[in-house]
Scaffold this motif. Structure first.
Motif, PDB file in Angstrom:
ATOM      1  N   CYS A  41       0.453  -1.032   0.199  1.00 19.89           N
ATOM      2  CA  CYS A  41       0.366   0.104   0.033  1.00 19.89           C
ATOM      3  C   CYS A  41       0.956   1.140   0.260  1.00 19.89           C
ATOM      4  N   ASN A  45       0.705   4.064  -2.713  1.00 18.55           N
ATOM      5  CA  ASN A  45       0.902   5.583  -2.377  1.00 18.55           C
ATOM      6  C   ASN A  45       1.483   6.087  -2.863  1.00 18.55           C
ATOM      7  N   GLU A  49      -0.114   9.267  -4.463  1.00 21.23           N
ATOM      8  CA  GLU A  49      -0.562   9.864  -4.030  1.00 21.23           C
ATOM      9  C   GLU A  49      -0.614  11.313  -4.450  1.00 21.23           C
ATOM     10  N   TYR A  55      -5.238   6.143  -4.905  1.00 22.38           N
ATOM     11  CA  TYR A  55      -4.739   5.401  -3.892  1.00 22.38           C
ATOM     12  C   TYR A  55      -5.549   4.460  -3.733  1.00 22.38           C
TER      13      TYR A  55
END
Length: 114
Positions: A41, A45, A49, A55
């Motif tokens: 993750c 990100n 992001e 995302y």
């Protein structure tokens, strides 16, 4: 039971998914799994992001059509994230992810969810 009835159920100890009219329990996360999930993750990100490209969300329930799934990681294109009017991410995601990542341990049975 249909999807609407499934979504009214209270979450049990273990997360369950609703696929093709069946309730399917998800296995409980363990240490190595959780660490890998966090790292994946964060990696997605870190790249996407700040540019508002996408995302990655861990363990996010996504309900759409006749399914309600909780992928290990659900990635959404930024333009598809249903931000609330205050700019915050909502609790409910009534749409399918653009990309899902499932993390399997060696003893888990693999098979299509479709």
């Amino acid at each position: 039971m249909d999807l609407e009835e499934f979504l009214k159920l209270l979450e049990t100890k273990h997360t369950s998914e609703y696929i093709n009219g069946k309730i399917i329990p998800k296995p409980m996360a363990k240490g190595k799994y959780s660490r890998l999930q966090l790292k994946l993750c964060n990696s997605v990100n870190d790249v996407t992001e700040s540019e508002k490209i996408a995302y990655a969300f861990p363990e996010l329930r996504c309900s759409f059509g006749i399914r309600s799934i909780v992928p290990d990681i659900a990635v959404f294109n930024w333009s598809r994230i249903p931000f609330a009017t205050d700019g915050e991410v909502p609790n409910d995601f009534p749409l399918f992810p653009d990309w899902t990542i499932e993390i399997f341990s060696p003893e888990q049975k693999r098979g299509p969810k479709i």
